[in-house]
Design a protein around this motif. Structure first.
Motif, PDB file in Angstrom:
ATOM      1  N   PRO A  15       1.009  -0.851   0.044  1.00 27.10           N
ATOM      2  CA  PRO A  15       0.102   0.029  -0.271  1.00 27.10           C
ATOM      3  C   PRO A  15       0.303   1.619  -0.130  1.00 27.10           C
ATOM      4  O   PRO A  15      -0.001   1.966  -0.103  1.00 27.10           O
ATOM      5  CB  PRO A  15      -0.725   0.009   1.423  1.00 27.10           C
ATOM      6  CG  PRO A  15      -0.600  -1.937   1.856  1.00 27.10           C
ATOM      7  CD  PRO A  15       0.355  -2.150   1.076  1.00 27.10           C
ATOM      8  N   LEU A  16       2.247   1.420   0.567  1.00 25.76           N
ATOM      9  CA  LEU A  16       3.044   2.740   0.087  1.00 25.76           C
ATOM     10  C   LEU A  16       3.603   2.489  -0.697  1.00 25.76           C
ATOM     11  O   LEU A  16       5.326   3.076  -0.372  1.00 25.76           O
ATOM     12  CB  LEU A  16       3.599   2.627   1.550  1.00 25.76           C
ATOM     13  CG  LEU A  16       3.507   2.270   2.694  1.00 25.76           C
ATOM     14  CD1 LEU A  16       3.518   2.305   4.300  1.00 25.76           C
ATOM     15  CD2 LEU A  16       2.079   3.218   3.362  1.00 25.76           C
ATOM     16  N   ALA A  17       3.989   1.265  -1.581  1.00 21.32           N
ATOM     17  CA  ALA A  17       4.636   1.097  -3.115  1.00 21.32           C
ATOM     18  C   ALA A  17       5.250   2.900  -3.633  1.00 21.32           C
ATOM     19  O   ALA A  17       6.629   2.773  -3.640  1.00 21.32           O
ATOM     20  CB  ALA A  17       3.932   0.112  -4.267  1.00 21.32           C
ATOM     21  N   GLU A  18       4.558   3.755  -3.566  1.00 23.50           N
ATOM     22  CA  GLU A  18       4.628   4.865  -4.041  1.00 23.50           C
ATOM     23  C   GLU A  18       5.765   5.274  -3.474  1.00 23.50           C
ATOM     24  O   GLU A  18       6.573   6.590  -4.145  1.00 23.50           O
ATOM     25  CB  GLU A  18       3.991   5.665  -4.760  1.00 23.50           C
ATOM     26  CG  GLU A  18       2.675   5.001  -5.763  1.00 23.50           C
ATOM     27  CD  GLU A  18       3.285   4.845  -7.048  1.00 23.50           C
ATOM     28  OE1 GLU A  18       3.910   5.656  -7.414  1.00 23.50           O
ATOM     29  OE2 GLU A  18       3.601   4.132  -7.491  1.00 23.50           O
ATOM     30  N   ASP A  19       5.806   5.405  -2.226  1.00 18.17           N
ATOM     31  CA  ASP A  19       6.449   6.455  -1.083  1.00 18.17           C
ATOM     32  C   ASP A  19       7.862   5.487  -1.148  1.00 18.17           C
ATOM     33  O   ASP A  19       8.523   5.676  -0.097  1.00 18.17           O
ATOM     34  CB  ASP A  19       5.828   6.145   0.124  1.00 18.17           C
ATOM     35  CG  ASP A  19       4.450   7.367  -0.055  1.00 18.17           C
ATOM     36  OD1 ASP A  19       4.713   8.433  -1.252  1.00 18.17           O
ATOM     37  OD2 ASP A  19       4.214   7.182   0.270  1.00 18.17           O
ATOM     38  N   ILE A  20       8.324   4.448  -1.288  1.00 20.28           N
ATOM     39  CA  ILE A  20       9.361   3.477  -1.359  1.00 20.28           C
ATOM     40  C   ILE A  20      10.167   3.254  -2.745  1.00 20.28           C
ATOM     41  O   ILE A  20       9.306   2.574  -3.697  1.00 20.28           O
ATOM     42  CB  ILE A  20       9.000   2.220  -0.070  1.00 20.28           C
ATOM     43  CG1 ILE A  20       7.852   2.398   0.720  1.00 20.28           C
ATOM     44  CG2 ILE A  20      10.465   1.530   0.447  1.00 20.28           C
ATOM     45  CD1 ILE A  20       7.833   1.660   1.105  1.00 20.28           C
ATOM     46  N   ILE A  21      11.474   3.334  -2.532  1.00 24.04           N
ATOM     47  CA  ILE A  21      12.183   2.874  -3.321  1.00 24.04           C
ATOM     48  C   ILE A  21      13.243   1.677  -2.530  1.00 24.04           C
ATOM     49  O   ILE A  21      14.258   2.153  -2.069  1.00 24.04           O
ATOM     50  CB  ILE A  21      12.944   3.245  -4.006  1.00 24.04           C
ATOM     51  CG1 ILE A  21      12.002   4.704  -4.845  1.00 24.04           C
ATOM     52  CG2 ILE A  21      14.233   2.913  -5.189  1.00 24.04           C
ATOM     53  CD1 ILE A  21      13.235   6.155  -5.409  1.00 24.04           C
ATOM     54  N   ILE A  22      13.033   0.003  -3.394  1.00 26.35           N
ATOM     55  CA  ILE A  22      14.416  -1.199  -2.227  1.00 26.35           C
ATOM     56  C   ILE A  22      15.022  -1.098  -4.122  1.00 26.35           C
ATOM     57  O   ILE A  22      14.695  -0.929  -5.355  1.00 26.35           O
ATOM     58  CB  ILE A  22      13.120  -2.053  -2.836  1.00 26.35           C
ATOM     59  CG1 ILE A  22      12.021  -1.876  -1.559  1.00 26.35           C
ATOM     60  CG2 ILE A  22      14.412  -2.959  -2.118  1.00 26.35           C
ATOM     61  CD1 ILE A  22      11.714  -3.277  -1.590  1.00 26.35           C
ATOM     62  N   PRO A  23      16.429  -0.583  -3.346  1.00 29.58           N
ATOM     63  CA  PRO A  23      16.822  -0.017  -4.640  1.00 29.58           C
ATOM     64  C   PRO A  23      17.863  -1.613  -5.149  1.00 29.58           C
ATOM     65  O   PRO A  23      17.243  -2.972  -4.776  1.00 29.58           O
ATOM     66  CB  PRO A  23      18.589  -0.272  -3.599  1.00 29.58           C
ATOM     67  CG  PRO A  23      18.566   0.071  -2.614  1.00 29.58           C
ATOM     68  CD  PRO A  23      16.565  -0.342  -1.981  1.00 29.58           C
ATOM     69  N   VAL A  24      18.115  -1.527  -6.439  1.00 29.44           N
ATOM     70  CA  VAL A  24      18.021  -2.023  -6.969  1.00 29.44           C
ATOM     71  C   VAL A  24      19.556  -3.396  -6.925  1.00 29.44           C
ATOM     72  O   VAL A  24      19.952  -4.459  -7.609  1.00 29.44           O
ATOM     73  CB  VAL A  24      18.288  -1.254  -9.028  1.00 29.44           C
ATOM     74  CG1 VAL A  24      20.063  -1.162  -8.879  1.00 29.44           C
ATOM     75  CG2 VAL A  24      18.074  -3.037  -9.527  1.00 29.44           C
ATOM     76  N   ALA A  25      20.065  -2.909  -6.442  1.00 25.97           N
ATOM     77  CA  ALA A  25      21.052  -3.239  -5.494  1.00 25.97           C
ATOM     78  C   ALA A  25      21.053  -4.506  -5.643  1.00 25.97           C
ATOM     79  O   ALA A  25      21.356  -5.653  -5.284  1.00 25.97           O
ATOM     80  CB  ALA A  25      22.162  -3.050  -4.371  1.00 25.97           C
ATOM     81  N   TYR A  26      19.614  -4.586  -4.804  1.00 25.42           N
ATOM     82  CA  TYR A  26      19.097  -5.772  -4.326  1.00 25.42           C
ATOM     83  C   TYR A  26      18.525  -7.290  -5.032  1.00 25.42           C
ATOM     84  O   TYR A  26      17.141  -6.437  -5.843  1.00 25.42           O
ATOM     85  CB  TYR A  26      18.224  -6.387  -2.836  1.00 25.42           C
ATOM     86  CG  TYR A  26      18.990  -4.991  -2.088  1.00 25.42           C
ATOM     87  CD1 TYR A  26      19.635  -6.286  -0.632  1.00 25.42           C
ATOM     88  CD2 TYR A  26      18.534  -3.504  -1.992  1.00 25.42           C
ATOM     89  CE1 TYR A  26      20.130  -5.063   0.228  1.00 25.42           C
ATOM     90  CE2 TYR A  26      18.954  -3.160  -0.604  1.00 25.42           C
ATOM     91  CZ  TYR A  26      19.535  -3.465   0.239  1.00 25.42           C
ATOM     92  OH  TYR A  26      20.243  -2.975   1.687  1.00 25.42           O
ATOM     93  N   ASP A  27      19.111  -7.675  -5.941  1.00 24.79           N
ATOM     94  CA  ASP A  27      18.671  -8.406  -6.729  1.00 24.79           C
ATOM     95  C   ASP A  27      17.686  -9.909  -6.615  1.00 24.79           C
ATOM     96  O   ASP A  27      16.905  -9.858  -5.448  1.00 24.79           O
ATOM     97  CB  ASP A  27      20.088  -8.610  -7.686  1.00 24.79           C
ATOM     98  CG  ASP A  27      20.853 -10.319  -6.870  1.00 24.79           C
ATOM     99  OD1 ASP A  27      20.010 -11.144  -5.615  1.00 24.79           O
ATOM    100  OD2 ASP A  27      21.642 -10.517  -7.084  1.00 24.79           O
ATOM    101  N   ALA A  28      17.641 -10.173  -7.521  1.00 23.38           N
ATOM    102  CA  ALA A  28      16.169 -11.525  -7.205  1.00 23.38           C
ATOM    103  C   ALA A  28      17.207 -12.217  -6.196  1.00 23.38           C
ATOM    104  O   ALA A  28      16.332 -12.976  -5.531  1.00 23.38           O
ATOM    105  CB  ALA A  28      15.699 -12.180  -8.629  1.00 23.38           C
TER     106      ALA A  28
END
Length: 674
Positions: A55-68
């Protein structure tokens, strides 16, 4: 008129008092550009956290440094750095259970222009290297990656990867969620574009990398004559271009100037965790025929906070990547400085029933100040009773104790907060009570309530219930707050100023060791950096070569005892290296910000990369751990190292002793400083 509010009980409180305090100081709370870096400890996997926080996805960025792969790994607790708006941070802080959050540490404000939600991961193709290769990994600020000491030719770089955490992302092909990630090909393309004839235009190069942009107020110390990161990296991994050194590739991360300018609170840790995560993943790319190439990390920064016993997030950061259950799949060592706080009056002990401390908060301090008061280790969740009272320079008095989690706020007539005194019990593995005194800036150009400068009086009251000698003391540290050289003035260091503290000896020289039987609660002992208390890293003190003594400023042990079984067994630094040539010629020579220049900088920050350089020659063949080698470097590797007799060396100040480590590959004569 400022006054203390009534104590606020646990059920109305938040996960992080410091985060709540710092968010309350933010001026533009509802601005969409108002993003922060945040370090979370989460339960479960990163994917689990992302699902809970949808629900807070628009207010959060998980860095791309954390891969799959990173995102699917479950854990009972694992660190995660995110960038979030204040609405998301407030939700995490007020309702952590809903998101599986175990702890929250607020980082630095991060302008939206430095973030890229749509970045793609950097390539992870293998890099074949020779059997004698050791990867040199450096985390610092202001790293001049174009310096000739980091090249093998005019447009050939030894820097295989550089994360510039404060740069505007590329419009296309961004490989980092914050700043820029430059691969060797990117760096060499820019070197070619910025070279005219045989000369590199380094000002143009650092503008092209995004490190310096005066029009948009992006700043790095590489724009100055002297930059800390360039000086340190050259000591650790600098070689003359004509030597064609191929077996010491460099990977590095340049921290944002913002977190170096203001070191109060916990703004440093999120950027640091992210930098380590990025470099550990990049280090995996280097492969010899036998497997992964070893990697030698150097991080030349200190910190005065934390429990100082080898637990807590400060120390556990490095255990996560370099400890017995490390996330780094190859052999990896880390060198850290012991810190420069020995004479700064930032540490005190409360051993008796009542201990009074005078805290001088200076005028014109544009950053917040923080005091940490740690109660003794307790294996249960019921610590020994302790009360802390705080009196402001204007006479307003506060008092809270360990009976419950609570806080009191120093507010003005409009309810705006100028300071906060809070208490919480920090659980396993720390198992200590923590009182925090957060104090606003005493000067500002913004519309915010200011804290009064002057002497704040602290009193620590204990119910000993036994002889004082049988009860461990309460330990108190002031967080480092002073603006470093090369940055805009802002922070002025608060310090303890009790009258019974002896600063100087009979000949006027500062006393480097506490006088025997001193009555003062202010101590030089236990001033070792809070970063450097863990079990695994090599911790380096500094000595002054000509006088053959430990440098006066070099932080000392012991650690805070007793502590939990997860704590460290160290008693101080592991060894000492040269940080100063002499009392009248402080510092050591190494690279300036531009190719061909040399400047002088000192401190344990300058001693540490010398040890990293020596360790890189030993890591491949040494038996045992990094600290096993540090206790006796001559056992496994003697080339370029000689034991140095220190007149005042002790295990708590210099570990196994002083070592002269040659770093002459690129240095001019001492009289040829540029």
């Amino acid at each position: 008129m400022l006054r203390w509010s009534a104590a606020k009980p646990a059920q109305d409180d938040v996960l992080s008092q410091t985060a709540d305090f710092r968010l309350g100081r933010a001026i533009h709370v509802d601005e969409p550009e108002d993003w922060w870096s945040v370090l979370l400890e989460i339960e479960g996997s990163i994917d689990d956290f992302a699902e809970r926080a949808a629900p807070l996805a628009e207010d959060i960025i998980i860095p791309v440094a954390y891969d799959a792969e990173d995102r699917t790994v479950p854990a009972s607790r694992q660190p995660l750095v995110v960038f979030a708006r204040q609405t998301a941070i407030a939700a995490f802080n007020m309702e952590p259970e809903a998101y599986g959050i175990l702890s929250l540490l607020l980082g630095a404000e991060t302008p939206r222009r430095f973030l890229d939600r749509h970045a793609t991961p950097p390539p992870m193709t293998e890099i074949p290297v020779s059997e004698d290769t050791v990867v040199m990994a450096v985390i610092d600020d202001g790293i001049g990656i174009a310096h000739n000491l980091f090249r093998t030719g005019p447009t050939a770089s030894r820097v295989q990867f550089a994360a510039i955490l404060e740069a505007e992302p590329l419009v296309r092909g961004s490989r980092a969620s914050v700043g820029r990630a430059l691969m060797q090909d990117d760096i060499e393309d820019l070197l070619s574009q910025c070279t005219r004839g045989a000369f590199l235009d380094e000002d143009l190069f650092y503008t092209a990398t995004g490190q310096v942009n005066f029009r948009t107020q992006v700043f790095s110390t590489v724009a100055l004559r002297r930059s800390h990161g360039t000086h340190v990296t050259a000591l650790a991994a600098g070689y003359a271009m004509e030597d064609q050194v191929e077996n010491r590739p460099i990977i590095c991360a340049a921290l944002p100037a913002r977190v170096v300018e203001d070191t109060t609170g916990v703004s440093f840790l999120p950027s640091l965790y992210l930098a380590f995560h990025m470099l550990v993943k990049q280090a995996r790319r280097f492969r010899t025929q036998a497997g992964h190439a070893p990697v030698q990390f150097n991080f030349s920064y200190g910190n005065s906070g934390g429990p100082h016993d080898g637990t807590g997030l400060f120390a556990m950061l490095f255990e996560y990547y370099f400890g017995a259950h490390a996330q780094c799949p190859q052999r990896a060592w880390l060198t850290l400085p012991a810190g420069n706080s020995n004479l700064r009056r930032l540490h005190a002990q409360a051993a008796g029933a009542k201990t009074k401390l005078d805290l001088d908060v200076l005028p014109d301090d544009r950053t917040t100040s923080e005091v940490q008061i740690w109660t003794p280790f307790n294996g249960s969740v019921e610590p020994a009773p302790v009360q802390v009272s705080v009196e402001t320079p204007h006479g307003a008095l506060s008092l809270i104790g360990t009976t419950d989690t609570m806080s009191q706020r120093l507010i003005d007539d409009n309810g705006r907060e100028a300071a906060r005194l809070s208490y919480e019990f920090v659980g396993a593995p720390v198992m200590r009570g923590l009182f925090l005194l957060n104090i606003n800036a005493t000067a500002s150009h913004l519309d915010e309530v200011l804290a009064p400068s002057g002497t704040w009086r602290l009193e620590i009251i204990r119910d000993l219930g036994a002889e004082p000698t049988e009860v461990p003391p309460v330990e108190v540290w002031i967080r480092r707050d002073e603006t470093l050289p090369g940055f805009r003035p802002g922070g002025r260091q608060a310090f303890f100023s009790n009258d019974d503290y002896r600063r100087f000896g009979k000949f006027g020289l500062p006393l480097a060791v506490d006088p025997k039987d001193t009555p003062s609660p202010i101590r030089r002992a236990m001033t070792i950096s809070g970063f450097a208390c863990g079990q695994s890293p090599i911790t380096v003190a500094s000595y002054t070569e000509r006088e053959e003594v430990v440098s006066l400023y070099s932080g000392a042990g012991p650690l805070n005892r007793p502590s939990s079984p997860q704590g460290s067994d160290r008693d101080g630094p592991d060894l000492a290296a040269k940080g100063d040539d002499s009392f009248v010629l402080p510092g050591v020579l190494s690279a300036g910000s531009r190719s061909g220049t040399f400047v002088r900088q000192g401190g344990t920050s300058a001693a540490t990369p010398r040890v990293a350089r020596a360790a890189s020659s030993a890591i491949g063949a040494a038996s045992g751990t990094a600290r096993d080698w540090a206790r006796d470097p001559l056992r496994d590797h003697a080339d370029g190292i000689a034991r140095f007799a220190l007149k005042d060396g002790t295990p708590q100040r210099s570990g196994s002793g002083g070592y002269a480590i040659e770093v002459q590959d690129h240095l001019p004569r001492p009289d040829a400083e540029c």
